[in-house]
Design a protein around this motif. Structure first.
Motif, PDB file in Angstrom:
ATOM      1  N   CYS A   1       0.873  -1.177   0.000  1.00 55.95           N
ATOM      2  CA  CYS A   1       0.000   0.000   0.000  1.00 55.95           C
ATOM      3  C   CYS A   1       0.910   1.226   0.000  1.00 55.95           C
ATOM      4  CB  CYS A   1      -0.905   0.000   1.223  1.00 55.95           C
ATOM      5  SG  CYS A   1      -2.047  -1.388   1.229  1.00 55.95           S
ATOM      6  N   GLN A   2       0.689   2.131  -0.965  1.00 54.83           N
ATOM      7  CA  GLN A   2       1.611   3.247  -1.154  1.00 54.83           C
ATOM      8  C   GLN A   2       1.073   4.580  -0.661  1.00 54.83           C
ATOM      9  OE1 GLN A   2       2.399   2.815  -5.360  1.00 54.83           O
ATOM     10  NE2 GLN A   2       4.155   1.528  -4.937  1.00 54.83           N
ATOM     11  N   GLY A   3      -0.210   4.846  -0.849  1.00 58.89           N
ATOM     12  CA  GLY A   3      -0.734   6.130  -0.428  1.00 58.89           C
ATOM     13  C   GLY A   3      -2.219   6.230  -0.692  1.00 58.89           C
ATOM     14  N   ALA A   4      -2.811   7.296  -0.197  1.00 61.41           N
ATOM     15  CA  ALA A   4      -4.243   7.520  -0.401  1.00 61.41           C
ATOM     16  C   ALA A   4      -4.512   9.009  -0.521  1.00 61.41           C
ATOM     17  CB  ALA A   4      -5.054   6.936   0.751  1.00 61.41           C
TER      18      ALA A   4
ATOM     19  N   GLY B   1      -2.732  -8.244   6.791  1.00 60.23           N
ATOM     20  CA  GLY B   1      -1.806  -7.371   7.502  1.00 60.23           C
ATOM     21  C   GLY B   1      -2.266  -5.941   7.442  1.00 60.23           C
ATOM     22  N   ARG B   2      -1.445  -5.067   8.012  1.00 58.80           N
ATOM     23  CA  ARG B   2      -1.759  -3.648   8.015  1.00 58.80           C
ATOM     24  C   ARG B   2      -0.487  -2.821   8.004  1.00 58.80           C
ATOM     25  NH1 ARG B   2      -4.313  -1.983  13.770  1.00 58.80           N
ATOM     26  NH2 ARG B   2      -3.112  -0.105  13.493  1.00 58.80           N
ATOM     27  N   THR B   3      -0.635  -1.595   7.541  1.00 57.61           N
ATOM     28  CA  THR B   3       0.500  -0.675   7.528  1.00 57.61           C
ATOM     29  C   THR B   3       0.610  -0.006   8.893  1.00 57.61           C
ATOM     30  OG1 THR B   3      -0.818   1.229   6.836  1.00 57.61           O
ATOM     31  CG2 THR B   3       0.096  -0.168   5.080  1.00 57.61           C
TER      32      THR B   3
ATOM     33  N   PRO C   1      -2.136  10.422   3.230  1.00 54.37           N
ATOM     34  CA  PRO C   1      -1.205   9.502   3.901  1.00 54.37           C
ATOM     35  C   PRO C   1      -0.334   8.743   2.908  1.00 54.37           C
ATOM     36  CG  PRO C   1      -3.401   8.586   3.886  1.00 54.37           C
ATOM     37  CD  PRO C   1      -3.514   9.983   3.334  1.00 54.37           C
ATOM     38  N   ARG C   2       0.878   8.381   3.339  1.00 56.31           N
ATOM     39  CA  ARG C   2       1.847   7.627   2.554  1.00 56.31           C
ATOM     40  C   ARG C   2       2.328   6.450   3.389  1.00 56.31           C
ATOM     41  NH1 ARG C   2      -0.089   9.477  -0.138  1.00 56.31           N
ATOM     42  NH2 ARG C   2       0.055  10.067  -2.208  1.00 56.31           N
ATOM     43  N   TRP C   3       2.571   5.339   2.731  1.00 52.75           N
ATOM     44  CA  TRP C   3       3.138   4.168   3.399  1.00 52.75           C
ATOM     45  C   TRP C   3       4.182   3.564   2.476  1.00 52.75           C
ATOM     46  CZ3 TRP C   3      -2.205   4.563   2.444  1.00 52.75           C
ATOM     47  CH2 TRP C   3      -2.949   5.046   3.524  1.00 52.75           C
ATOM     48  N   ASP C   4       5.182   2.937   3.053  1.00 48.07           N
ATOM     49  CA  ASP C   4       6.220   2.298   2.242  1.00 48.07           C
ATOM     50  C   ASP C   4       6.369   0.826   2.633  1.00 48.07           C
ATOM     51  OD1 ASP C   4       7.357   2.576   4.711  1.00 48.07           O
ATOM     52  OD2 ASP C   4       9.132   3.650   4.028  1.00 48.07           O
ATOM     53  N   GLY C   5       5.318   0.260   3.105  1.00 51.88           N
ATOM     54  CA  GLY C   5       5.360  -1.145   3.493  1.00 51.88           C
ATOM     55  C   GLY C   5       4.553  -1.323   4.753  1.00 51.88           C
ATOM     56  N   PRO C   6       4.556  -2.480   5.259  1.00 47.93           N
ATOM     57  CA  PRO C   6       5.307  -3.658   4.833  1.00 47.93           C
ATOM     58  C   PRO C   6       4.675  -4.326   3.621  1.00 47.93           C
ATOM     59  CG  PRO C   6       3.865  -4.241   6.624  1.00 47.93           C
ATOM     60  CD  PRO C   6       3.695  -2.758   6.402  1.00 47.93           C
ATOM     61  N   ARG C   7       5.433  -5.248   3.030  1.00 50.62           N
ATOM     62  CA  ARG C   7       4.878  -6.060   1.945  1.00 50.62           C
ATOM     63  C   ARG C   7       3.926  -7.061   2.594  1.00 50.62           C
ATOM     64  NH1 ARG C   7       8.166  -6.490  -3.068  1.00 50.62           N
ATOM     65  NH2 ARG C   7       9.666  -4.799  -2.908  1.00 50.62           N
ATOM     66  N   LEU C   8       2.706  -7.075   2.096  1.00 53.32           N
ATOM     67  CA  LEU C   8       1.698  -7.989   2.625  1.00 53.32           C
ATOM     68  C   LEU C   8       1.538  -9.135   1.632  1.00 53.32           C
ATOM     69  CD1 LEU C   8      -0.858  -5.271   3.727  1.00 53.32           C
ATOM     70  CD2 LEU C   8       0.953  -6.331   5.080  1.00 53.32           C
ATOM     71  N   VAL C   9       1.553 -10.361   2.112  1.00 57.02           N
ATOM     72  CA  VAL C   9       1.526 -11.528   1.232  1.00 57.02           C
ATOM     73  C   VAL C   9       0.181 -12.245   1.351  1.00 57.02           C
ATOM     74  CG1 VAL C   9       2.602 -13.758   0.706  1.00 57.02           C
ATOM     75  CG2 VAL C   9       4.007 -11.813   1.417  1.00 57.02           C
TER      76      VAL C   9
ATOM     77  N   ILE D   1       7.999  -5.090  -7.765  1.00 55.90           N
ATOM     78  CA  ILE D   1       6.963  -4.147  -7.350  1.00 55.90           C
ATOM     79  C   ILE D   1       7.570  -2.763  -7.502  1.00 55.90           C
ATOM     80  CG2 ILE D   1       5.643  -3.244  -5.409  1.00 55.90           C
ATOM     81  CD1 ILE D   1       5.378  -6.041  -4.360  1.00 55.90           C
ATOM     82  N   ARG D   2       6.972  -1.974  -8.373  1.00 57.96           N
ATOM     83  CA  ARG D   2       7.523  -0.637  -8.581  1.00 57.96           C
ATOM     84  C   ARG D   2       6.681   0.388  -7.849  1.00 57.96           C
ATOM     85  NH1 ARG D   2       5.161   1.919 -13.654  1.00 57.96           N
ATOM     86  NH2 ARG D   2       3.444   0.524 -14.115  1.00 57.96           N
ATOM     87  N   CYS D   3       7.360   1.313  -7.259  1.00 52.54           N
ATOM     88  CA  CYS D   3       6.685   2.374  -6.523  1.00 52.54           C
ATOM     89  C   CYS D   3       6.281   3.462  -7.506  1.00 52.54           C
ATOM     90  CB  CYS D   3       7.594   2.944  -5.447  1.00 52.54           C
ATOM     91  SG  CYS D   3       6.795   4.220  -4.480  1.00 52.54           S
ATOM     92  N   ALA D   4       5.027   3.834  -7.485  1.00 49.18           N
ATOM     93  CA  ALA D   4       4.522   4.847  -8.398  1.00 49.18           C
ATOM     94  C   ALA D   4       4.659   6.249  -7.830  1.00 49.18           C
ATOM     95  CB  ALA D   4       3.057   4.574  -8.712  1.00 49.18           C
ATOM     96  N   LEU D   5       5.025   6.357  -6.577  1.00 56.48           N
ATOM     97  CA  LEU D   5       5.035   7.662  -5.916  1.00 56.48           C
ATOM     98  C   LEU D   5       6.400   7.997  -5.335  1.00 56.48           C
ATOM     99  CD1 LEU D   5       1.824   7.277  -3.769  1.00 56.48           C
ATOM    100  CD2 LEU D   5       2.053   8.524  -5.888  1.00 56.48           C
TER     101      LEU D   5
END
Length: 191
Positions: free
Chosen positions: A15-18, A67-69, A79-87, A160-164
């Motif tokens: 999840c990267q941002g909202a 999971g959750r950020t 808001p911005r998040w840089d992880g965690p990677r959720l599987v 996984i590429r970050c768009a932001l």
């Protein structure tokens, strides 16, 4: 490559941002949003209810918590998040429920918005994607997330590429044609 019906699909989500339409925490001028991701099994009654309602609203007890950020302190409307990677294991069916929440001033979490994406539909989209968020029939914003699928048939992992960039905000207007694809809440939800 579409891998919607492949058995043994595993999906990593970041999840990267909202973009949110307002502050949802009562009695506060700021909020620290976070994202909770749940896997709804194929055929769960909630999928039909979501489609009939035209929005999310499943509730926190539905589906398996993936999971959750961490909360983004001062994230407010962007808001911005840089992880965690959720599987998500066994991701060849069902749907993902994305819930953006913030801690309430008087305790308990407050829902900022929810969006649902059916996994087979998601796996046919390019990454990153945005999903529309809803709360009580109101469109409350968009969530941007990246994903990568890994299958038994194709063991190599897409990056996984970050768009932001860290300070960027996903905007939803006609001037940004390069925006990630948007999946409406409930997109591809089975009837």
């Amino acid at each position: 490559a579409a891998c919607a019906t492949v058995v043994g699909v595993m999906v990593e989500i970041v999840c990267q941002g909202a973009n949110l339409t307002r502050i949802f925490a009562r009695f506060s001028q700021t909020q620290a949003p976070f994202v909770e991701v749940r896997h709804l099994a194929a055929g769960e009654e909630s999928l039909q209810a979501l489609q009939a309602a035209g929005r999310a609203g499943v509730g926190s007890s539905q589906g398996e918590l993936i999971g959750r950020t961490r909360p983004h302190e001062g994230g407010n409307l962007r808001p911005r998040w840089d992880g965690p990677r959720l599987v998500v294991e066994k991701a060849s069916g069902g749907a993902l429920l994305f819930r953006v929440l913030t801690a309430g001033v008087l305790g308990g979490d407050v829902v900022c918005g929810e969006g649902v994406v059916e996994l087979p539909t998601l796996l046919q989209q390019p990454s990153p994607c945005t999903v529309e968020l809803h709360r009580k029939g109101e469109t409350t914003g968009f969530l941007l997330f990246a994903f990568s699928a890994l299958t038994a048939a194709a063991p190599q992992r897409r990056e996984i590429r970050c768009a932001l960039p860290p300070q960027a905000v996903p905007q939803r207007d006609a001037h940004q044609a390069h925006q990630a694809p948007t999946l409406a809440a409930g997109a591809g939800v089975a009837a």
